[in-house]
Design a protein around this motif. Structure first.
Motif, mmCIF file in Angstrom:
data_model
loop_
_atom_site.group_PDB
_atom_site.id
_atom_site.type_symbol
_atom_site.label_atom_id
_atom_site.label_comp_id
_atom_site.label_asym_id
_atom_site.label_seq_id
_atom_site.Cartn_x
_atom_site.Cartn_y
_atom_site.Cartn_z
ATOM 1 N N ASP A 109 0.697 -0.846 -0.196
ATOM 2 C CA ASP A 109 0.237 -0.354 -0.357
ATOM 3 C C ASP A 109 1.205 1.356 -0.095
ATOM 4 N N ALA A 110 0.035 2.139 0.220
ATOM 5 C CA ALA A 110 1.295 4.046 0.042
ATOM 6 C C ALA A 110 1.861 3.531 1.162
ATOM 7 N N GLU A 111 1.903 3.096 2.167
ATOM 8 C CA GLU A 111 2.687 3.330 3.318
ATOM 9 C C GLU A 111 3.471 2.222 3.154
ATOM 10 N N GLY A 112 3.768 1.262 2.235
ATOM 11 C CA GLY A 112 4.617 -0.221 2.240
ATOM 12 C C GLY A 112 4.697 -1.054 3.039
ATOM 13 N N LYS A 113 3.458 -0.830 3.439
ATOM 14 C CA LYS A 113 3.300 -2.239 4.019
ATOM 15 C C LYS A 113 2.505 -2.969 2.602
ATOM 16 N N THR A 114 3.078 -4.613 3.817
ATOM 17 C CA THR A 114 2.157 -5.998 2.358
ATOM 18 C C THR A 114 0.787 -5.786 2.355
ATOM 19 N N VAL A 115 -0.056 -6.522 1.389
ATOM 20 C CA VAL A 115 -1.347 -6.266 1.430
ATOM 21 C C VAL A 115 -1.233 -7.941 0.968
ATOM 22 N N GLY A 116 -2.574 -8.777 1.763
ATOM 23 C CA GLY A 116 -3.119 -9.445 1.134
ATOM 24 C C GLY A 116 -2.509 -10.983 1.001
ATOM 25 N N VAL A 117 -2.006 -11.247 2.821
ATOM 26 C CA VAL A 117 -0.629 -12.035 2.861
ATOM 27 C C VAL A 117 -1.418 -12.991 2.951
ATOM 28 N N GLY A 118 -0.437 -14.203 2.184
ATOM 29 C CA GLY A 118 -1.264 -15.389 1.538
ATOM 30 C C GLY A 118 -2.898 -15.586 1.372
ATOM 31 N N ASN A 119 -2.978 -14.272 0.007
ATOM 32 C CA ASN A 119 -4.143 -14.393 -0.707
ATOM 33 C C ASN A 119 -3.898 -13.701 -2.601
ATOM 34 N N MET A 120 -4.115 -14.809 -2.933
ATOM 35 C CA MET A 120 -3.878 -14.151 -4.447
ATOM 36 C C MET A 120 -4.293 -13.092 -4.596
#
Length: 137
Positions: free
Chosen positions: A41-52
């Motif tokens: 995301d815009a803050e650099g956090k990974t989105v959707g871990v484990g969800n393609m």
């Protein structure tokens, strides 16, 4: 304004997906190269871990943002390269990609890889877009 056209020469196998074998870009066109986008995301956090599907949504939203920043959209894409660590989930990526591409079918390469820069990232997509020339001032 579209400054490119897709083609599928009859001497090549027909594409079996949402892409074209070739894309021709008109002379004088500006090219936009977008670095590989991942599910951050815009803050650099990974989105959707484990969800393609969720990761693909974030990747394509990031691409949309990059295109929009240059007055472009997915209809301007002429070449896409998709890197995926989970080929068993490729259909989920294709479903998301088709929603964003609409009728555009750019030249495309889908590459299965063993890893990306972070282990939680399953997808990375880079694009080349063709934009109309700027008008002279």
């Amino acid at each position: 304004m579209r400054v490119h056209e897709e083609s599928n020469p009859s001497s090549l196998a027909p594409p079996d997906g949402h892409f074209s074998q070739c894309t021709l870009v008109q002379a004088g066109t500006r090219l936009l190269f977008i670095s590989g986008q991942v599910a951050r995301d815009a803050e650099g956090k990974t989105v959707g871990v484990g969800n393609m599907s969720r990761q693909a949504e974030q990747v394509f939203e990031n691409l949309k943002t990059a295109l929009s920043a240059h007055g472009a959209d997915f209809q301007n894409i002429v070449k896409a390269t998709l890197y995926i660590t989970r080929m068993d989930l490729a259909d989920e990526v294709v479903a998301v990609r088709e929603r964003y591409y609409g009728v555009n079918k750019p030249a495309s390469t889908f590459v299965g890889v063993t890893a990306l820069n972070e282990p939680d990232w399953w997808l990375e997509v880079e694009l080349i877009a063709a934009l109309p020339p700027t008008s002279a001032a």
